[in-house]
Design a protein around this motif. Structure first.
Motif, PDB file in Angstrom:
ATOM      1  N   GLN A  56       7.535   5.997  -1.531  1.00 38.43           N
ATOM      2  CA  GLN A  56       7.725   7.552  -1.214  1.00 38.43           C
ATOM      3  C   GLN A  56       6.947   7.730   0.127  1.00 38.43           C
ATOM      4  OE1 GLN A  56       6.212   9.926  -4.344  1.00 38.43           O
ATOM      5  NE2 GLN A  56       7.232   8.510  -5.953  1.00 38.43           N
ATOM      6  N   LYS A  57       7.045   9.116   0.906  1.00 38.01           N
ATOM      7  CA  LYS A  57       6.606   9.448   2.038  1.00 38.01           C
ATOM      8  C   LYS A  57       5.000   9.138   2.009  1.00 38.01           C
ATOM      9  CE  LYS A  57       6.054  12.932   5.407  1.00 38.01           C
ATOM     10  NZ  LYS A  57       5.876  12.062   6.533  1.00 38.01           N
ATOM     11  N   ASP A  97      10.259   2.291   7.456  1.00 41.23           N
ATOM     12  CA  ASP A  97       8.963   2.852   7.884  1.00 41.23           C
ATOM     13  C   ASP A  97       8.374   1.852   8.721  1.00 41.23           C
ATOM     14  OD1 ASP A  97       7.974   4.802   5.131  1.00 41.23           O
ATOM     15  OD2 ASP A  97       9.168   5.171   6.760  1.00 41.23           O
ATOM     16  N   VAL A 103     -10.811   7.612   0.336  1.00 43.31           N
ATOM     17  CA  VAL A 103      -9.922   6.608   0.740  1.00 43.31           C
ATOM     18  C   VAL A 103      -9.948   6.639   2.408  1.00 43.31           C
ATOM     19  CG1 VAL A 103      -7.823   5.151   0.674  1.00 43.31           C
ATOM     20  CG2 VAL A 103      -8.546   6.164  -1.251  1.00 43.31           C
ATOM     21  N   PRO A 114       1.803   7.134   0.794  1.00 41.49           N
ATOM     22  CA  PRO A 114       1.504   6.067   0.670  1.00 41.49           C
ATOM     23  C   PRO A 114       0.957   6.026  -0.909  1.00 41.49           C
ATOM     24  CG  PRO A 114       0.706   6.219   2.545  1.00 41.49           C
ATOM     25  CD  PRO A 114       1.015   7.825   2.123  1.00 41.49           C
ATOM     26  N   MET A 153       0.930  -0.972   0.087  1.00 44.66           N
ATOM     27  CA  MET A 153      -0.070  -0.037   0.070  1.00 44.66           C
ATOM     28  C   MET A 153       0.794   1.398  -0.029  1.00 44.66           C
ATOM     29  SD  MET A 153      -3.010  -1.093   2.460  1.00 44.66           S
ATOM     30  CE  MET A 153      -1.931  -1.403   4.126  1.00 44.66           C
ATOM     31  N   ARG A 154       1.990   1.154   0.635  1.00 46.58           N
ATOM     32  CA  ARG A 154       2.878   2.173   0.680  1.00 46.58           C
ATOM     33  C   ARG A 154       3.754   2.772  -0.531  1.00 46.58           C
ATOM     34  NH1 ARG A 154       3.747   3.502   6.436  1.00 46.58           N
ATOM     35  NH2 ARG A 154       3.134   1.575   7.784  1.00 46.58           N
ATOM     36  N   ASP A 180      -8.917   4.967   5.125  1.00 49.60           N
ATOM     37  CA  ASP A 180      -7.760   4.608   5.670  1.00 49.60           C
ATOM     38  C   ASP A 180      -7.273   3.470   5.431  1.00 49.60           C
ATOM     39  OD1 ASP A 180      -6.514   6.082   7.761  1.00 49.60           O
ATOM     40  OD2 ASP A 180      -8.498   6.273   8.763  1.00 49.60           O
ATOM     41  N   LEU A 181      -6.025   3.270   5.462  1.00 55.12           N
ATOM     42  CA  LEU A 181      -5.342   1.999   5.103  1.00 55.12           C
ATOM     43  C   LEU A 181      -4.753   1.501   6.342  1.00 55.12           C
ATOM     44  CD1 LEU A 181      -3.383   3.435   2.002  1.00 55.12           C
ATOM     45  CD2 LEU A 181      -5.257   2.286   1.839  1.00 55.12           C
ATOM     46  N   ALA A 182      -4.836   0.239   6.604  1.00 51.88           N
ATOM     47  CA  ALA A 182      -4.170  -0.349   7.782  1.00 51.88           C
ATOM     48  C   ALA A 182      -3.201  -1.629   7.464  1.00 51.88           C
ATOM     49  CB  ALA A 182      -5.088  -0.517   8.905  1.00 51.88           C
ATOM     50  N   ILE A 218      -2.582   6.284  -1.673  1.00 51.38           N
ATOM     51  CA  ILE A 218      -3.129   7.695  -1.752  1.00 51.38           C
ATOM     52  C   ILE A 218      -2.473   8.502  -2.793  1.00 51.38           C
ATOM     53  CG2 ILE A 218      -2.891   9.937  -0.397  1.00 51.38           C
ATOM     54  CD1 ILE A 218      -4.743   7.399   0.976  1.00 51.38           C
ATOM     55  N   ALA A 258      -8.854  10.924  -3.340  1.00 48.71           N
ATOM     56  CA  ALA A 258      -7.995  10.460  -2.104  1.00 48.71           C
ATOM     57  C   ALA A 258      -8.763  10.772  -0.839  1.00 48.71           C
ATOM     58  CB  ALA A 258      -6.658  11.422  -2.101  1.00 48.71           C
TER      59      ALA A 258
END
Lengths: 123, 475
Positions: B257-258, B348, B275, B260, B253-254, B277-279, B263, B272
């Motif tokens: 880059q900083k 990360d 969306v 994600p 998902m990430r 949340d992502l977990a 996103i 955006a």
């Protein structure tokens, strides 16, 4: 990301952590405010799913005092706008969430919480 | 009083046409009826005449169905032109208002066949009895009349130019109402033009078809438990839905880059903020506080291209000894920072990464249905892809993984030859609350006969080239 809507429907899920495992406590947070589309129908539909006290307490902790302590019966526009802002526009980008019961720490990095459990925490 | 409309389908994914029609109709509260005769309902044919209550409904279908090329007001059909003209004369009340003063264009065309110019002219002239007085305009006419000849599919055969001309199966006639505008989305969501994708990202047309099966629309909350690079999030959020995504592997998902990757891609599509949340978590050890949260669960489990990335869940293939367990516990409590290039690259993530084991496809599918029954609101839909071995597949494979209160409403095959994948849509028909699934592998008594679905151990079968197991030879 990690909006308060998400925070309100996540609980600690470590093995044998079944009581007092919600709400997770935010620590060392970095917040961002980002605009989202206002959809009163969605908010009204989602209200019954919310744990109201947890939402209000968390919002206050993050510096937003716009929500009433008791969930109102009349859902006027001003209330819905405040609810919208709290649920969908406050993003926790960095920090962590700690379980009030087992103290498991779920770190948040670049807006994504890591909810993975360690080997000894799964059933 | 319902009227008849002619649907012209795109030449693709014919098994998905009727499920999509059903879904989009349900989404907008449209009632429709299919032709009474079985052969006219055959979804492999490029045309279908359906009854609708309102012209506006036909337009809504054209704007949302990915597989509808165009919708026409239907005037008549026949297996010969005589039959067609007879039907068209009866439809005079529908077209008589265009006779006096409407500019028009008349098109005679066909699928998979080229009609010689001279015969096109003859056909147009045979409609002279309609007596249209308006101007003929090739560009921007007020109305476009189309006469469409349907030929049997002769793909893959060689034939002379114009061979078989005139021996069509059926000819249809009508007035263009609206061209299907949803098909343009296929280009908009083209994976190659996306700022973030992976090697298992799903092609845009299929992801749009999946999005339609979820009934995505503003105010709906969707969940993808195998989010990956977010292929399902883009079309569903485009249709207005809010999407939550989780994945056992946060790196998918990430990206690197900083912000994600999911996103960044959603930002490209202007969605955006939808969306939610992502977990990062394993869906078999999930943190959902309660059930009945979502309007739809839509996912492409990482097993179809089982080939590239099989599904994983937390745990180990082999049990550890007590001593090893103790060491692992110590490590997870106080992980030493690892300085391998790999961990630096993904710094990360937490230093501690729990072990994972394969998640066998038939278990995953059965668990997914149970999870959906817990997490979906009543009436909600589970939409997912299931890869199957074509030779071995039986409908019972799908029904065997159902549980009470979950019913299959669509099952469409995308055929790749020796294997295929099925887009399965399951509706939660129960209003009762059900507990979350245990995610334990099913315990089977030795003497119990258990149905083994064709998608079991799909990954292994894929690598073996779907060859049937050889009988052991006698020594």
């Amino acid at each position: 990301m990690v909006r308060l809507l998400t925070h309100n429907i996540l609980a600690c899920h470590a093995k044998d952590c079944n009581t007092n495992n919600f709400p997770l406590e935010f620590k060392d947070v970095q917040l961002e405010i980002r605009e989202a589309e206002f959809n009163p129908e969605f908010l009204k539909g989602f209200l019954p799913k919310l744990e109201w006290k947890a939402l209000v307490d968390t919002a206050i902790q993050l510096g937003d005092t716009s929500l009433p302590l008791e969930q109102p019966e009349m859902l006027d526009d001003e209330f819905l706008k405040n609810l919208h802002h709290v649920l969908l526009e406050i993003h926790v980008e960095e920090g962590s969430m700690t379980c009030p019961n087992c103290k498991h720490v779920y770190p948040i990095s670049n807006g994504i919480p890591n909810m993975l459990l360690a080997e000894h925490e799964i059933g | 009083m319902p009227s008849r409309y002619l649907l012209h389908f795109a030449q693709a994914h014919d098994d998905f046409r009727l499920p999509e029609l059903q879904s989009v109709a349900e989404l907008y509260g449209i009632t429709y009826s299919l032709p009474p005769r079985e052969e006219d309902r055959d979804p492999t044919r490029p045309f279908m005449v359906i009854d609708l209550e309102d012209e506006e409904h036909a337009r809504l279908l054209a704007r949302r169905c990915i597989l509808i090329k165009a919708v026409y007001e239907f005037y008549g059909q026949g297996s010969t032109y005589d039959e067609l003209h007879e039907a068209n004369r009866k439809s005079e009340p529908l077209w008589t208002r265009y006779v006096e003063d409407t500019s028009f264009r008349f098109l005679v065309t066909s699928s998979q066949h080229k009609i010689p110019q001279s015969r096109q002219r003859d056909v147009i002239e045979s409609f002279a009895y309609m007596g249209f007085l308006g101007k003929i305009e090739m560009k921007n006419p007020d109305i476009l009349l189309i006469c469409f000849e349907e030929y049997e599919d002769r793909k893959g055969t060689t034939r002379a130019k114009y061979e078989g001309d005139g021996s069509f199966r059926q000819v249809f006639f009508g007035r263009l109402l609206e061209e299907g505008s949803a098909r343009q989305l296929i280009g908009k969501f083209d994976v190659k033009k996306r700022v973030y994708y992976g090697n298992t990202s799903m092609e845009s047309e299929i992801s749009l078809l999946m999005a339609n099966q979820t009934l995505a629309s503003p105010g709906k909350l969707l969940y993808d438990p195998f989010m990956g690079t977010g292929s399902m999030a883009y079309p569903t959020t485009h249709f207005g839905a809010l999407v939550f995504g989780s994945d056992i592997d946060g790196r998918q998902m990430r990206g690197k880059q900083k912000t994600p990757g999911v996103i960044r891609a959603a930002t490209q599509y202007g969605t955006a903020s939808r969306v939610i949340d992502l977990a990062t978590f394993d869906v078999t050890h999930n943190p959902w506080r309660c059930g009945e949260l979502f309007d739809a669960i839509v996912t492409d489990p990482p097993c179809k291209y089982g080939v590239r990335a099989g599904a994983k869940r937390l745990g180990r293939k082999k049990e550890l000894t007590d001593h090893q367990k103790e060491l692992c516990l110590q490590h997870s409590l106080s992980p030493r920072p690892q300085k391998t290039p790999l961990t630096l690259r993904y710094r990360d993530d937490q230093p501690y990464i729990p072990p994972t084991k394969p998640y066998e496809l038939s278990h995953l599918a059965a668990d997914l249905v149970l999870l959906a029954r817990y997490l979906l609101k009543p009436g909600g839909r589970l939409v997912f892809f299931l890869p199957t071995v074509t030779e071995e597949y039986e409908d019972v494979d799908i029904y065997a993984m159902l549980c009470e209160g979950m019913d299959v409403i669509a099952n469409s095959l995308q055929d790749f030859g020796s294997w295929g994948r099925r887009l399965v849509t399951i509706k939660k028909t129960t209003a009762e609350q059900h507990p979350p699934p245990s995610f334990k592998p099913p315990q089977v008594e030795d003497d119990q006969e258990v149905h083994v679905p064709a998608h079991k151990d799909f990954r292994e079968k894929y690598f073996q080239g779907f060859k049937p197991k050889l009988e052991e030879e006698e020594p």
